[in-house]
Design a protein around this motif. Structure first.
Motif, mmCIF file in Angstrom:
data_model
loop_
_atom_site.group_PDB
_atom_site.id
_atom_site.type_symbol
_atom_site.label_atom_id
_atom_site.label_comp_id
_atom_site.label_asym_id
_atom_site.label_seq_id
_atom_site.Cartn_x
_atom_site.Cartn_y
_atom_site.Cartn_z
ATOM 1 N N ASP A 1 0.800 -1.236 0.000
ATOM 2 C CA ASP A 1 0.000 0.000 0.000
ATOM 3 C C ASP A 1 0.830 1.282 0.000
ATOM 4 O OD1 ASP A 1 -2.459 -1.409 0.033
ATOM 5 O OD2 ASP A 1 -2.244 -1.723 2.189
ATOM 6 N N ILE A 2 1.689 1.413 -0.979
ATOM 7 C CA ILE A 2 2.469 2.642 -1.134
ATOM 8 C C ILE A 2 1.766 3.537 -2.152
ATOM 9 C CG2 ILE A 2 4.712 3.623 -1.733
ATOM 10 C CD1 ILE A 2 4.719 1.832 0.769
ATOM 11 N N HIS A 3 1.349 4.706 -1.722
ATOM 12 C CA HIS A 3 0.610 5.617 -2.595
ATOM 13 C C HIS A 3 1.278 6.987 -2.723
ATOM 14 C CE1 HIS A 3 -2.610 2.680 -2.646
ATOM 15 N NE2 HIS A 3 -2.634 2.680 -1.314
ATOM 16 N N SER A 4 2.291 7.243 -1.935
ATOM 17 C CA SER A 4 3.008 8.519 -2.026
ATOM 18 C C SER A 4 4.491 8.267 -1.765
ATOM 19 C CB SER A 4 2.460 9.522 -0.993
ATOM 20 O OG SER A 4 2.619 9.021 0.326
ATOM 21 N N TYR A 5 5.302 9.224 -2.203
ATOM 22 C CA TYR A 5 6.762 9.061 -2.091
ATOM 23 C C TYR A 5 7.394 10.315 -1.474
ATOM 24 C CZ TYR A 5 5.277 5.793 -5.716
ATOM 25 O OH TYR A 5 4.597 4.833 -6.428
ATOM 26 N N PRO A 6 8.421 10.106 -0.659
ATOM 27 C CA PRO A 6 8.891 8.809 -0.161
ATOM 28 C C PRO A 6 8.010 8.296 0.986
ATOM 29 C CG PRO A 6 10.212 10.553 0.783
ATOM 30 C CD PRO A 6 9.252 11.220 -0.159
ATOM 31 N N THR A 7 7.981 6.983 1.150
ATOM 32 C CA THR A 7 7.291 6.359 2.273
ATOM 33 C C THR A 7 8.280 5.469 3.012
ATOM 34 O OG1 THR A 7 5.135 6.367 1.185
ATOM 35 C CG2 THR A 7 5.442 4.765 2.950
ATOM 36 N N PHE A 8 8.232 5.532 4.346
ATOM 37 C CA PHE A 8 9.151 4.735 5.168
ATOM 38 C C PHE A 8 8.328 3.803 6.068
ATOM 39 C CE2 PHE A 8 10.645 9.097 4.592
ATOM 40 C CZ PHE A 8 11.835 8.900 3.898
ATOM 41 N N LYS A 9 8.568 2.509 5.948
ATOM 42 C CA LYS A 9 7.823 1.550 6.759
ATOM 43 C C LYS A 9 8.768 0.556 7.430
ATOM 44 C CE LYS A 9 3.320 1.601 4.448
ATOM 45 N NZ LYS A 9 2.197 0.768 3.941
ATOM 46 N N LEU A 10 8.366 0.132 8.639
ATOM 47 C CA LEU A 10 9.144 -0.860 9.381
ATOM 48 C C LEU A 10 8.353 -2.164 9.462
ATOM 49 C CD1 LEU A 10 11.573 -0.367 12.184
ATOM 50 C CD2 LEU A 10 9.814 -2.090 12.596
ATOM 51 N N PHE A 11 9.031 -3.251 9.098
ATOM 52 C CA PHE A 11 8.427 -4.582 9.108
ATOM 53 C C PHE A 11 9.163 -5.459 10.123
ATOM 54 C CE2 PHE A 11 7.923 -2.656 5.003
ATOM 55 C CZ PHE A 11 6.650 -2.990 4.567
ATOM 56 N N TYR A 12 8.416 -6.375 10.740
ATOM 57 C CA TYR A 12 9.047 -7.296 11.694
ATOM 58 C C TYR A 12 8.392 -8.671 11.552
ATOM 59 C CZ TYR A 12 11.288 -9.003 15.962
ATOM 60 O OH TYR A 12 12.054 -9.705 16.858
ATOM 61 N N ASN A 13 9.224 -9.680 11.349
ATOM 62 C CA ASN A 13 8.729 -11.053 11.152
ATOM 63 C C ASN A 13 7.651 -11.127 10.072
ATOM 64 O OD1 ASN A 13 10.469 -11.937 13.096
ATOM 65 N ND2 ASN A 13 8.912 -12.458 14.605
ATOM 66 N N GLY A 14 7.845 -10.368 9.009
ATOM 67 C CA GLY A 14 6.933 -10.431 7.873
ATOM 68 C C GLY A 14 5.724 -9.536 7.947
ATOM 69 N N GLU A 15 5.558 -8.791 9.031
ATOM 70 C CA GLU A 15 4.390 -7.931 9.182
ATOM 71 C C GLU A 15 4.786 -6.463 9.274
ATOM 72 O OE1 GLU A 15 2.078 -9.082 12.510
ATOM 73 O OE2 GLU A 15 1.705 -11.118 11.790
ATOM 74 N N GLU A 16 3.964 -5.612 8.689
ATOM 75 C CA GLU A 16 4.188 -4.166 8.820
ATOM 76 C C GLU A 16 3.775 -3.743 10.223
ATOM 77 O OE1 GLU A 16 2.220 -0.011 7.255
ATOM 78 O OE2 GLU A 16 2.296 -1.706 5.847
ATOM 79 N N VAL A 17 4.685 -3.091 10.925
ATOM 80 C CA VAL A 17 4.391 -2.714 12.309
ATOM 81 C C VAL A 17 4.295 -1.203 12.514
ATOM 82 C CG1 VAL A 17 5.390 -4.805 13.274
ATOM 83 C CG2 VAL A 17 6.843 -2.806 12.932
ATOM 84 N N ALA A 18 4.897 -0.415 11.621
ATOM 85 C CA ALA A 18 4.842 1.037 11.816
ATOM 86 C C ALA A 18 5.228 1.770 10.541
ATOM 87 C CB ALA A 18 5.774 1.458 12.956
ATOM 88 N N LYS A 19 4.665 2.972 10.419
ATOM 89 C CA LYS A 19 4.988 3.857 9.300
ATOM 90 C C LYS A 19 5.581 5.147 9.863
ATOM 91 C CE LYS A 19 2.821 6.269 5.388
ATOM 92 N NZ LYS A 19 1.557 6.490 4.646
ATOM 93 N N TYR A 20 6.731 5.520 9.333
ATOM 94 C CA TYR A 20 7.409 6.716 9.852
ATOM 95 C C TYR A 20 6.862 7.975 9.183
ATOM 96 C CZ TYR A 20 11.093 9.948 11.225
ATOM 97 O OH TYR A 20 11.783 11.010 11.753
ATOM 98 N N GLN A 21 6.526 8.965 10.002
ATOM 99 C CA GLN A 21 6.015 10.233 9.484
ATOM 100 C C GLN A 21 6.653 11.439 10.187
ATOM 101 O OE1 GLN A 21 1.778 9.212 10.143
ATOM 102 N NE2 GLN A 21 1.518 9.307 7.917
ATOM 103 N N GLY A 22 7.814 11.185 10.780
ATOM 104 C CA GLY A 22 8.469 12.251 11.539
ATOM 105 C C GLY A 22 9.469 13.041 10.718
#
Length: 207
Positions: free
Chosen positions: A156-177
């Protein structure tokens, strides 16, 4: 001077003695020729030197030794490249497998080459990769959504740049700072600890 040059030639080509060389050049060792003959001898010196070097290169033992050192140089270059790859480029072939790595967090940047906001990041992501190099449980990756659209659509990437953190195959957080190395690093560490703690509690509950 002529005697000395012919002696050097004979050292490079042991089968040819100075007497034969004298006959070969059409001059006698006991008589000094003209400047033109001397120049011709000097030219032949370079020819014989080149032939000797070529023979040495064709020698099997020398070739094996040259191949050995060349292999070491190539392997060393590859090794250095691998060690210095703080940011790992992810594509559709390896993305899923990498995200599924056990007890590993992936902090991934999603960009496209034509995006001005992505260009404005400069070396930010590479700098973050270097800063996080000592964190064995956190990997820094990047995806080019211009060439790997299926990967970006899946997460689900709809804008750039996008920063996401994944853990054990699952998305756990999206950085917006704030987009600086310290803020990104702090986010990655904190979210990884949260995700790891949650995963550990779930594992304990199953026991």
């Amino acid at each position: 001077m002529l005697k000395k040059e012919l002696q050097i030639i004979s050292e490079f080509t042991p089968k040819i003695n100075t007497k034969n060389l004298g006959l070969f050049f059409g001059s006698s060792l006991s008589h000094r020729g003209s400047y033109r003959r001397v120049s011709r001898v000097r030219g032949q010196l370079h020819v014989f030197s080149s032939i000797a070097m070529r023979r040495r290169l064709l020698d099997p033992s020398f070739s094996v030794l040259l191949l050995f050192f060349s292999s070491i140089f190539i392997l060393s270059s590859i090794s250095n490249r691998s060690v210095n790859a703080e940011v790992i480029t992810l594509n559709s072939e390896i993305f899923n497998d990498k995200m599924q790595e056990k007890d590993t967090a992936w902090f991934v940047k999603f960009c496209v080459p034509w995006c001005k906001h992505c260009k404005n990041l400069g070396t930010l992501w590479e700098d973050l990769g270097k800063e996080m190099e000592g964190e064995d449980e956190i990997e820094i990756g990047e995806v080019d959504c211009g060439t790997d659209k299926p990967v970006c659509s899946k997460v689900d990437i709809h804008s750039y740049p996008t920063f996401k953190l994944f853990y054990n195959g699952e998305e756990v957080a999206k950085y917006q700072g704030t987009r600086d190395v310290e803020s990104l690093k702090r986010f990655a560490l904190e979210e990884t600890v949260k995700a790891a703690t949650k995963a550990q509690l779930e594992d304990d509950a199953e026991l």
